[in-house]
Write a protein that holds these residues in place. Structure first.
Motif, PDB file in Angstrom:
ATOM      1  N   MET A  29       0.918  -1.062   0.090  1.00  0.00           N
ATOM      2  CA  MET A  29       0.031   0.062  -0.063  1.00  0.00           C
ATOM      3  C   MET A  29       0.990   1.215  -0.100  1.00  0.00           C
ATOM      4  SD  MET A  29      -3.033  -1.255   2.698  1.00  0.00           S
ATOM      5  CE  MET A  29      -3.525   0.277   3.051  1.00  0.00           C
ATOM      6  N   LEU A  32       2.649   1.643  -3.533  1.00  0.00           N
ATOM      7  CA  LEU A  32       1.467   2.253  -4.458  1.00  0.00           C
ATOM      8  C   LEU A  32       1.288   3.666  -4.165  1.00  0.00           C
ATOM      9  CD1 LEU A  32      -0.934  -0.821  -4.927  1.00  0.00           C
ATOM     10  CD2 LEU A  32       0.602   0.030  -6.474  1.00  0.00           C
ATOM     11  N   ALA A  33       0.957   4.045  -2.885  1.00  0.00           N
ATOM     12  CA  ALA A  33       0.561   5.414  -2.488  1.00  0.00           C
ATOM     13  C   ALA A  33       1.732   6.240  -2.915  1.00  0.00           C
ATOM     14  CB  ALA A  33       0.127   5.535  -1.093  1.00  0.00           C
ATOM     15  N   SER A  36       2.579   6.689  -6.649  1.00  0.00           N
ATOM     16  CA  SER A  36       1.157   7.279  -7.294  1.00  0.00           C
ATOM     17  C   SER A  36       1.316   8.945  -6.850  1.00  0.00           C
ATOM     18  CB  SER A  36       0.048   7.058  -6.835  1.00  0.00           C
ATOM     19  OG  SER A  36      -0.363   5.625  -7.220  1.00  0.00           O
ATOM     20  N   TRP A  37       1.584   9.329  -5.749  1.00  0.00           N
ATOM     21  CA  TRP A  37       1.826  10.584  -5.223  1.00  0.00           C
ATOM     22  C   TRP A  37       2.913  11.233  -5.610  1.00  0.00           C
ATOM     23  CZ3 TRP A  37       6.039  12.492  -2.716  1.00  0.00           C
ATOM     24  CH2 TRP A  37       5.918  13.797  -2.165  1.00  0.00           C
ATOM     25  N   THR A  40       2.235  11.662  -9.525  1.00  0.00           N
ATOM     26  CA  THR A  40       1.071  12.581  -9.738  1.00  0.00           C
ATOM     27  C   THR A  40       1.328  13.940  -9.028  1.00  0.00           C
ATOM     28  OG1 THR A  40      -0.161  11.713  -8.090  1.00  0.00           O
ATOM     29  CG2 THR A  40      -0.428  10.648 -10.362  1.00  0.00           C
ATOM     30  N   LEU A  43       1.571  16.872 -12.212  1.00  0.00           N
ATOM     31  CA  LEU A  43       1.169  16.496 -13.258  1.00  0.00           C
ATOM     32  C   LEU A  43       0.939  17.468 -14.466  1.00  0.00           C
ATOM     33  CD1 LEU A  43      -2.010  13.822 -12.515  1.00  0.00           C
ATOM     34  CD2 LEU A  43       0.296  13.389 -13.773  1.00  0.00           C
ATOM     35  N   LYS A  44       1.280  17.149 -15.369  1.00  0.00           N
ATOM     36  CA  LYS A  44       1.259  18.275 -16.595  1.00  0.00           C
ATOM     37  C   LYS A  44       0.094  18.240 -17.365  1.00  0.00           C
ATOM     38  CE  LYS A  44       6.114  19.095 -16.794  1.00  0.00           C
ATOM     39  NZ  LYS A  44       7.346  18.089 -17.482  1.00  0.00           N
ATOM     40  N   GLN A  53       4.524   9.880 -16.021  1.00  0.00           N
ATOM     41  CA  GLN A  53       3.310  10.243 -15.988  1.00  0.00           C
ATOM     42  C   GLN A  53       2.475   9.514 -17.294  1.00  0.00           C
ATOM     43  OE1 GLN A  53       2.383  14.647 -16.506  1.00  0.00           O
ATOM     44  NE2 GLN A  53       0.400  13.865 -17.018  1.00  0.00           N
ATOM     45  N   LEU A  56       2.019   5.941 -16.196  1.00  0.00           N
ATOM     46  CA  LEU A  56       0.760   6.024 -15.075  1.00  0.00           C
ATOM     47  C   LEU A  56      -0.470   6.206 -16.139  1.00  0.00           C
ATOM     48  CD1 LEU A  56       1.118   7.475 -11.688  1.00  0.00           C
ATOM     49  CD2 LEU A  56       1.392   5.259 -12.704  1.00  0.00           C
ATOM     50  N   GLU A  57      -0.410   6.903 -17.109  1.00  0.00           N
ATOM     51  CA  GLU A  57      -1.553   7.342 -17.889  1.00  0.00           C
ATOM     52  C   GLU A  57      -2.111   6.142 -18.681  1.00  0.00           C
ATOM     53  OE1 GLU A  57      -1.534  10.720 -20.205  1.00  0.00           O
ATOM     54  OE2 GLU A  57      -1.424  12.022 -18.499  1.00  0.00           O
ATOM     55  N   VAL A  60      -3.666   3.358 -16.328  1.00  0.00           N
ATOM     56  CA  VAL A  60      -4.920   4.026 -16.087  1.00  0.00           C
ATOM     57  C   VAL A  60      -5.808   3.698 -17.131  1.00  0.00           C
ATOM     58  CG1 VAL A  60      -6.487   5.901 -15.089  1.00  0.00           C
ATOM     59  CG2 VAL A  60      -4.385   5.447 -14.130  1.00  0.00           C
ATOM     60  N   THR A  84      -7.867  -0.514  -8.401  1.00  0.00           N
ATOM     61  CA  THR A  84      -7.042  -0.993  -7.169  1.00  0.00           C
ATOM     62  C   THR A  84      -6.847  -2.605  -7.131  1.00  0.00           C
ATOM     63  OG1 THR A  84      -7.951   1.241  -6.158  1.00  0.00           O
ATOM     64  CG2 THR A  84      -6.962  -0.457  -4.909  1.00  0.00           C
TER      65      THR A  84
ATOM     66  N   PHE B  15      -7.721  -2.843   2.049  1.00  0.00           N
ATOM     67  CA  PHE B  15      -8.058  -2.608   0.454  1.00  0.00           C
ATOM     68  C   PHE B  15      -8.831  -1.444   0.399  1.00  0.00           C
ATOM     69  CE2 PHE B  15     -10.867  -3.445  -2.912  1.00  0.00           C
ATOM     70  CZ  PHE B  15     -10.030  -3.532  -3.913  1.00  0.00           C
ATOM     71  N   LEU B  18      -6.690   1.558   0.707  1.00  0.00           N
ATOM     72  CA  LEU B  18      -5.771   1.469  -0.644  1.00  0.00           C
ATOM     73  C   LEU B  18      -6.947   2.094  -1.726  1.00  0.00           C
ATOM     74  CD1 LEU B  18      -3.099   0.729  -1.782  1.00  0.00           C
ATOM     75  CD2 LEU B  18      -3.973  -1.393  -2.623  1.00  0.00           C
ATOM     76  N   LEU B  22      -5.616   5.289  -3.630  1.00  0.00           N
ATOM     77  CA  LEU B  22      -5.318   5.249  -5.177  1.00  0.00           C
ATOM     78  C   LEU B  22      -6.257   6.368  -5.940  1.00  0.00           C
ATOM     79  CD1 LEU B  22      -4.107   1.712  -6.143  1.00  0.00           C
ATOM     80  CD2 LEU B  22      -2.796   3.598  -5.434  1.00  0.00           C
ATOM     81  N   PHE B  25      -4.616   9.801  -4.905  1.00  0.00           N
ATOM     82  CA  PHE B  25      -3.432  10.095  -5.643  1.00  0.00           C
ATOM     83  C   PHE B  25      -3.217   9.566  -6.897  1.00  0.00           C
ATOM     84  CE2 PHE B  25      -2.298  10.245  -0.891  1.00  0.00           C
ATOM     85  CZ  PHE B  25      -2.006  11.450  -1.060  1.00  0.00           C
ATOM     86  N   LEU B  26      -4.013   8.608  -7.751  1.00  0.00           N
ATOM     87  CA  LEU B  26      -3.706   7.916  -8.792  1.00  0.00           C
ATOM     88  C   LEU B  26      -4.936   8.273  -9.792  1.00  0.00           C
ATOM     89  CD1 LEU B  26      -1.565   6.283 -10.681  1.00  0.00           C
ATOM     90  CD2 LEU B  26      -2.920   4.429  -9.820  1.00  0.00           C
ATOM     91  N   TYR B  27      -6.024   7.679  -9.561  1.00  0.00           N
ATOM     92  CA  TYR B  27      -7.126   7.896 -10.979  1.00  0.00           C
ATOM     93  C   TYR B  27      -7.326   9.190 -10.988  1.00  0.00           C
ATOM     94  CZ  TYR B  27      -6.774   2.832  -9.567  1.00  0.00           C
ATOM     95  OH  TYR B  27      -6.431   1.829  -9.105  1.00  0.00           O
ATOM     96  N   PRO B  29      -6.185  12.363 -10.357  1.00  0.00           N
ATOM     97  CA  PRO B  29      -5.198  13.203 -10.831  1.00  0.00           C
ATOM     98  C   PRO B  29      -5.350  12.798 -12.314  1.00  0.00           C
ATOM     99  CG  PRO B  29      -4.184  12.503  -8.689  1.00  0.00           C
ATOM    100  CD  PRO B  29      -5.682  11.817  -8.879  1.00  0.00           C
ATOM    101  N   ILE B  30      -4.618  11.660 -12.436  1.00  0.00           N
ATOM    102  CA  ILE B  30      -4.563  11.090 -13.840  1.00  0.00           C
ATOM    103  C   ILE B  30      -5.679  11.562 -14.783  1.00  0.00           C
ATOM    104  CG2 ILE B  30      -3.967   9.187 -15.199  1.00  0.00           C
ATOM    105  CD1 ILE B  30      -1.519   9.606 -14.157  1.00  0.00           C
ATOM    106  N   ILE B  34      -5.809  13.862 -18.035  1.00  0.00           N
ATOM    107  CA  ILE B  34      -6.035  13.339 -19.383  1.00  0.00           C
ATOM    108  C   ILE B  34      -7.361  14.267 -19.718  1.00  0.00           C
ATOM    109  CG2 ILE B  34      -7.139  11.476 -20.637  1.00  0.00           C
ATOM    110  CD1 ILE B  34      -5.514   9.464 -18.539  1.00  0.00           C
TER     111      ILE B  34
END
Lengths: 226, 265
Positions: A29, A32-33, A36-37, A40, A43-44, A53, A56-57, A60, A84, B15, B18, B22, B25-27, B29-30, B34
């Protein structure tokens, strides 16, 4: 020989215990966190982006497209859960490349927990999408006679999810352990590589199945009829 | 191998955490990035499309203007060509008229000059002929010639036909003055007598005669009575010659003028 990381317990207080599964999960965890942080954090939004980026894109967007292909029209709502699932299982399985690492997915407690998550997520998403009445109606489709079978299916597929993932990862680990004692040179490496592949495939299968179950639950019956 | 329910619960919690992490911090922003990029690209594409459209409009406008310009240019060129043609024709016409006028004038001048020349020549020739004749006759003039002239004059008198004789008689009878006989030289008495006799025969009377010397006659005799004149002299022949020459030169001049006119045509 310990079959499950659950058996490695660091601290125990009655019902509560801190075993290797939980610790490894935390580590995953954290990784991953943080990754990701880190990626991101800036991010541009331009057309020119960094490689990380971009990576990751790609991940995703691929997950997003997979969800969409299965038949969910608004993947953004489900990517948090399904993505996840995939990322956690994939990362957990990927880390077998590290020595002395025991994948938390090789513990039936973890796979059961994930399967339970799917078990609860399906009605959660179904109800939020269609309303409780419509969702419950889907259990008596096409006739009321199907209700017990639908219920049994619901439970059994959850069980199958948990056992499938656990069995595959655990067996991979055990095979490597056995081979280490029989033919410690080269063969464990090959098996580890195969285990890596299996791990990725299992991550994919788990998340795809979860998606299929969710898709079946949120599918609009009206649109299905037409 | 048994399910550790605490671990299950912990893993479920893990979970869920998590998922939240995610998502955070991930989905989100990404996906936002996009979306933003897609919006940006769409905006840029739309902008490009607009620009393209604008460019196309401008291009069309440019082509239209160009075509108009070409058409106008063509029209102007045509106008200029037409005007030039008209002007050229007009100038040519004018020039032709001028040239014709000049030619006519020139021809006239030429003709005039010719006439003058011819006239001059004629006069000159006449003068020459006369002077030569005169000189010759003067040189030749002598008593013999006088007598020959007198004889010729008498013969003429004798040869007069009836109507001439009548005229002569009529004019003489109405006048009582003496008959005047003029000659370039002094007539000898013999010829004076002969003339007197011949005239008397014609008139049938005895007439008074007056003989005069007139060098202008050149060589000849002239008899005058009351306006009637009977004469023989070389100057008559010369007059006749003069007349002939004048006629001839006129003819030549006319032919020359005609030739000039033909040539101008």
């Amino acid at each position: 020989m310990k079959l499950s990381p659950d058996e490695t317990v660091f601290w125990e207080y009655g019902f509560i215990n801190l075993n290797l599964t939980i610790v490894t999960t935390w580590a995953i965890m954290l990784v991953l966190a943080i990754v990701s942080w880190w990626i991101t954090r800036n991010l541009k939004k331009d057309i020119q982006i960094s490689r990380w980026q971009s990576l990751l894109e790609i991940i995703v967007i691929t997950i997003n497209n997979q969800i969409e292909e299965i038949g969910i029209s608004k993947p953004a709502k489900y990517i948090g859960f399904i993505g996840t699932l995939f990322l956690f299982i994939a990362t957990a399985n990927l880390f077998v490349i590290f020595p002395w690492y025991q994948a938390p997915t090789g513990s039936i407690s973890t796979t059961a927990a994930l399967a339970l998550c799917v078990f609860f997520a399906v009605p959660f998403f179904g109800i939020s999408e269609k309303g409780i009445q419509d969702y419950l109606k889907s259990y008596v489709q096409p006739t009321i006679i199907m209700l017990p079978f639908n219920l049994i299916g619901e439970v059994s597929r959850t069980l199958a999810l948990a056992i499938r993932l656990f069995g595959n990862i655990m067996s991979g680990g055990i095979i490597v352990a056995i081979l280490l004692s029989v033919a410690p040179l080269l063969f464990p490496i090959i098996m580890n590589a195969i285990g890596l592949l299996t791990g990725m495939v299992q991550a994919y299968i788990f998340s795809i199945l979860a998606t299929v179950y969710i898709a079946a639950a949120v599918k609009n019956t009206k649109s299905m009829k037409t | 191998m048994k399910i550790d329910w605490f671990t299950v619960i912990a893993q479920i919690l893990n979970f869920v955490i998590l998922v939240w992490l995610l998502k955070r911090f991930l989905y989100k922003p990404i996906l936002n990035a996009i979306d933003a990029r897609e919006k940006k690209i769409n905006a840029q594409l739309a902008d490009a499309e607009n620009k393209k459209l604008e460019a196309k409009l401008e291009h069309d406008e440019f082509i239209r203007k160009n075509e108009t310009f070409d058409a106008e240019k063509q029209q102007l060129m045509q106008n200029v060509i037409d005007e030039t043609k008209t002007e050229r024709e007009r100038l040519l016409k004018e020039a032709r008229i001028d040239a014709d006028a000049l030619k006519t004038k020139h021809a006239e001048a030429l003709s005039e000059m010719q006439n003058n020349l011819v006239e001059e020549y004629k006069q000159h020739m006449e003068q020459e002929v006369f002077s030569i004749s005169k000189k010759t006759l003067i040189d030749l003039a002598s008593v013999d010639l006088e007598s020959k002239i007198a004889e010729t004059f008498i013969k003429q008198l004798e040869k007069l036909n009836e109507s001439e004789k009548n005229n002569f008689v009529q004019s003489f009878k109405s006048d009582s003055k003496p008959m005047i006989v003029q000659s370039a030289f002094n007539l000898s008495p013999e010829f004076q007598h002969k003339i007197k006799k011949t005239v008397d025969e014609i008139l049938g009377t005895d007439t008074d005669f007056e003989f005069k010397v007139e060098p202008d006659l050149i060589a000849g005799i002239e008899m005058t009575a009351n306006g009637y004149k009977l004469a023989w002299s070389i100057s008559e022949y010369l007059d006749s010659l003069k007349k002939t020459i004048a006629e001839k030169t006129d003819e030549i001049r006319k032919t020359a003028t005609k030739k000039v006119k033909d040539a101008n045509k």
